[in-house]
Design an enzyme around this catalytic site. Sequence first.
Site, PDB file in Angstrom:
ATOM      1  N   ARG A  27       0.321 -46.045  29.348  1.00 40.72           N
ATOM      2  CA  ARG A  27       0.888 -45.091  28.283  1.00 40.72           C
ATOM      3  C   ARG A  27       0.830 -43.785  28.923  1.00 40.72           C
ATOM      4  O   ARG A  27       1.035 -42.790  27.932  1.00 40.72           O
ATOM      5  CB  ARG A  27      -0.090 -45.037  27.063  1.00 40.72           C
ATOM      6  CG  ARG A  27      -0.063 -46.390  26.269  1.00 40.72           C
ATOM      7  CD  ARG A  27      -0.791 -46.482  24.824  1.00 40.72           C
ATOM      8  NE  ARG A  27      -0.998 -47.876  24.398  1.00 40.72           N
ATOM      9  CZ  ARG A  27      -1.822 -48.098  23.495  1.00 40.72           C
ATOM     10  NH1 ARG A  27      -2.633 -47.136  23.116  1.00 40.72           N
ATOM     11  NH2 ARG A  27      -2.049 -49.251  22.992  1.00 40.72           N
ATOM     12  N   ARG A  31       2.743 -39.919  23.710  1.00 42.22           N
ATOM     13  CA  ARG A  31       2.382 -39.039  22.413  1.00 42.22           C
ATOM     14  C   ARG A  31       1.641 -37.732  22.952  1.00 42.22           C
ATOM     15  O   ARG A  31       1.460 -36.608  22.253  1.00 42.22           O
ATOM     16  CB  ARG A  31       1.640 -39.560  21.491  1.00 42.22           C
ATOM     17  CG  ARG A  31       2.692 -40.486  20.447  1.00 42.22           C
ATOM     18  CD  ARG A  31       2.084 -41.175  19.450  1.00 42.22           C
ATOM     19  NE  ARG A  31       0.942 -42.274  20.052  1.00 42.22           N
ATOM     20  CZ  ARG A  31       0.197 -42.646  19.073  1.00 42.22           C
ATOM     21  NH1 ARG A  31       0.132 -42.573  17.787  1.00 42.22           N
ATOM     22  NH2 ARG A  31      -0.698 -43.438  19.677  1.00 42.22           N
TER      23      ARG A  31
END
Length: 343
Positions: A27, A31
């Site tokens: 990931r 974010r």
Amino acid sequence: MTAPSPKKLLNVLRGDQEAIPPMWLMRQAGRYLPEYRELRAQKGGFLELAYDSEAATEITIQPIRRFGFDAAILFSDILVIPHAMGQDLWFETGEGPRLAPRLAQSALEDFIPAPERLRPVLDTVRKVSDSLLPETTFLGFAGSPWTVATYMVHGQGSKDQSEARRMAHVEPERFSALVEAIITATVDYLAGQIEAGVDAVQLFDSWAGSLSPAQFEKWVIVPNAEIVRRLKARHPDAPIIGFPKGAGGKLAAYAEGTGVDALGLDETVDPHWANRELPRDLPVQGNLDPLALIAGGSDLTSAVDNILSAFTDRPHVFNLGHGILPDTPIEHVQRLLTLVRKG
């Protein structure tokens, strides 16, 4: 034998050792990066980004541009496979993915396959491949059949995967047909990624830890072995990383039974135990606790040193034990790079 590549991480996946392990983070495009949050605010929700090849290309490259990781990983999601198989897919704000109709209440045969939904993802692969430096490995991925099936049956994530586990026990023939359909779709999808430009692929089995040993053999090892077999028949030189999160003491059986080229370890695995118990020359990947990365300081330093000391005598790709968390400080990621690459 495959000739050495300028891509150090790819070479490690093929069995070479590096004094300084190459690294990437699960990931890593996401974010925790302000540039990602800015682009998402412009473009809309997660799925809109994943199916926008220009946006997904930019997101895939953002962490490479900022940190110089040794690998880029495709920005997408494991649930594009059930979407292509005919389930509706959307993301609820703050709650995660939803799939409908749920297979607990419907039949796979009623779905209308929509493979064209994967075209933007493969377009992203081609664009990223054309943009990366020669030394950067490009990783594709897919979800493993058990994990994908749990979402298809329940229609969303769940704490114990009880509906899928129930179906696997009570309706094994029906569940086996679902798993076979996922295997077929996944092999075609991963082959498409390789043909479009990825160097290696990772199989994410995020919910592998919820199964008993016998069920783990049946629904994790056997299906992943079949993906490896079929994909290797089409692309024998593309390494495959298996990541059965939560497998624990079943990791050695997974490595032997699936035939993956490298094995991802989650943060619950003692790296020294793994080094003793896993096949001697098997490349491993991992396994820093994402919370140690958030904590930083001495916790981060000692955790990194422990992992590096465990894998001095085998091929090793440094990574987290799971995905980077959204509130991870940027400066801690930079510190991690310094610790790993200090030589």
